[in-house]
Design a protein around this motif. Structure first.
Motif, PDB file in Angstrom:
ATOM      1  N   GLN A   1       0.820  -1.228   0.000  1.00 33.46           N
ATOM      2  CA  GLN A   1       0.000   0.000   0.000  1.00 33.46           C
ATOM      3  C   GLN A   1       0.847   1.269   0.000  1.00 33.46           C
ATOM      4  OE1 GLN A   1      -2.637  -1.482   3.395  1.00 33.46           O
ATOM      5  NE2 GLN A   1      -4.075  -0.316   2.155  1.00 33.46           N
TER       6      GLN A   1
ATOM      7  N   CYS B   1     -10.764  -0.081   3.417  1.00 34.34           N
ATOM      8  CA  CYS B   1      -9.335  -0.193   3.112  1.00 34.34           C
ATOM      9  C   CYS B   1      -8.815   1.182   2.716  1.00 34.34           C
ATOM     10  CB  CYS B   1      -9.151  -1.186   1.962  1.00 34.34           C
ATOM     11  SG  CYS B   1      -7.437  -1.420   1.494  1.00 34.34           S
ATOM     12  N   LEU B   2      -7.646   1.548   3.237  1.00 31.55           N
ATOM     13  CA  LEU B   2      -7.085   2.868   2.924  1.00 31.55           C
ATOM     14  C   LEU B   2      -6.816   3.031   1.431  1.00 31.55           C
ATOM     15  CD1 LEU B   2      -4.564   3.345   5.893  1.00 31.55           C
ATOM     16  CD2 LEU B   2      -6.843   4.374   5.633  1.00 31.55           C
TER      17      LEU B   2
ATOM     18  N   HIS C   1      -7.214  -9.339   6.698  1.00 29.17           N
ATOM     19  CA  HIS C   1      -7.293  -8.247   5.716  1.00 29.17           C
ATOM     20  C   HIS C   1      -5.889  -7.809   5.285  1.00 29.17           C
ATOM     21  CE1 HIS C   1      -9.129  -4.459   4.005  1.00 29.17           C
ATOM     22  NE2 HIS C   1      -7.845  -4.137   4.087  1.00 29.17           N
ATOM     23  N   GLU C   2      -4.994  -7.619   6.262  1.00 34.19           N
ATOM     24  CA  GLU C   2      -3.640  -7.161   5.925  1.00 34.19           C
ATOM     25  C   GLU C   2      -2.841  -8.259   5.230  1.00 34.19           C
ATOM     26  OE1 GLU C   2      -3.113  -4.085   5.969  1.00 34.19           O
ATOM     27  OE2 GLU C   2      -4.942  -3.721   7.105  1.00 34.19           O
TER      28      GLU C   2
ATOM     29  N   HIS D   1      -3.334  -8.391   1.628  1.00 32.63           N
ATOM     30  CA  HIS D   1      -2.575  -7.397   0.852  1.00 32.63           C
ATOM     31  C   HIS D   1      -1.227  -7.944   0.388  1.00 32.63           C
ATOM     32  CE1 HIS D   1      -4.931  -3.747   0.791  1.00 32.63           C
ATOM     33  NE2 HIS D   1      -5.137  -3.785   2.085  1.00 32.63           N
TER      34      HIS D   1
HETATM   35 NI    NI Z   1      -6.587  -2.714   3.169  1.00 30.07          NI
END
Ligand code: NI
Length: 185
Positions: free
Chosen positions: A51, A97-98, A139-140, A143
Motif C-alpha cells: 500500500q 481499506c485505505l 485483511h492485511e 494485501h
Molecule cells: Ni486494506
C-alpha cells in the motif's frame, strides 16, 4: 516519513509480495516507523507494504486509536508472515481499506487462524488469533498475497461498485490523506 497510499488499480496491490531478506539492504526499523506514521496519518488500523508501493511481505497493525475492546491493545509488526491454518465459522464484518476509500462492504471470513511471522527484532512467532484480531490480520495478510477485500464480494456487488472503483483509480474520490493514483486524468 509519510508515504502516499497507493490507490486501487495500481498493479503493486495485485502482486504476491516478496519475503524480506534479514541480511538485505532494507532498513526494517525505519520502514516500520514510516508505515506506522503513514497509517496513523490516515487514521488506519492496519497497513501493508504494497500500500506504500513496496512489494514486501510486511504489514503493521495498531488498534489503539479504536474503541474496540478486542483490538485496542493490539499493536504488532508482521514480517514474512505465513498463515498456516484458518478455521471456525465464517462471520460477516463491514471492512474498508485505505487503498479503496469511500467503499465499505460486508466480508465473510473464518473466525480463527494460526500465523507464523517475524517481529521487527527478527524474533520468530507462531500464534493463534480469533475474532477482530484475526479479522484485521486476514485483511492485511491478503494485501501481501495480492488480494483485496472487494474480491470476496458477489458478482452483482462488484458490478455495482465498478464505476466507483474506476473513479478511485483516477483520483475522483474525496479523501483526507495523501494518495497515489494509478490513472492520470
Ligand atoms: Ni486494506
Amino acid at each position: 516519513m509519510i508515504y502516499p497510499i497507493v490507490a486501487y488499480g495500481d498493479p503493486v496491490l495485485r502482486k504476491v509480495a516478496q519475503d524480506i531478506d534479514k541480511e538485505g539492504t532494507t532498513d526494517i526499523k525505519k520502514l516500520v516507523d514510516d508505515m506506522f506514521e503513514t497509517m496513523h496519518a490516515a487514521n488506519g488500523i492496519g497497513l501493508a507494504a504494497p500500500q506504500i508501493g513496496m512489494n514486501l511481505r510486511l504489514f503493521v497493525i495498531d488498534g489503539s486509536e479504536t474503541e474496540d475492546e478486542e483490538i485496542k491493545n493490539f499493536k504488532q509488526v508482521f514480517i514474512n508472515a505465513q498463515i498456516l491454518n484458518e478455521e471456525g465459522d465464517k462471520w460477516a464484518f463491514e471492512e474498508g481499506c485505505l487503498s479503496i476509500p469511500s467503499i465499505r462492504e460486508d466480508v465473510m471470513r473464518p473466525s480463527k487462524l494460526r500465523i507464523r511471522y517475524y517481529d521487527a527484532d527478527w524474533n520468530l512467532h507462531e500464534e493463534e488469533y480469533s475474532g477482530m484480531m484475526a479479522r484485521v490480520i486476514q485483511h492485511e495478510y491478503d494485501h501481501i498475497q495480492g488480494v483485496l477485500f472487494i474480491d470476496y464480494l458477489s458478482g452483482l456487488r462488484k458490478r455495482l461498485l465498478k464505476g466507483k472503483l474506476n473513479n478511485i483509480s483516477k483520483g475522483d474520490v474525496k479523501v483526507d490523506y495523501r494518495m497515489k493514483f494509478p490513472i492520470k486524468k
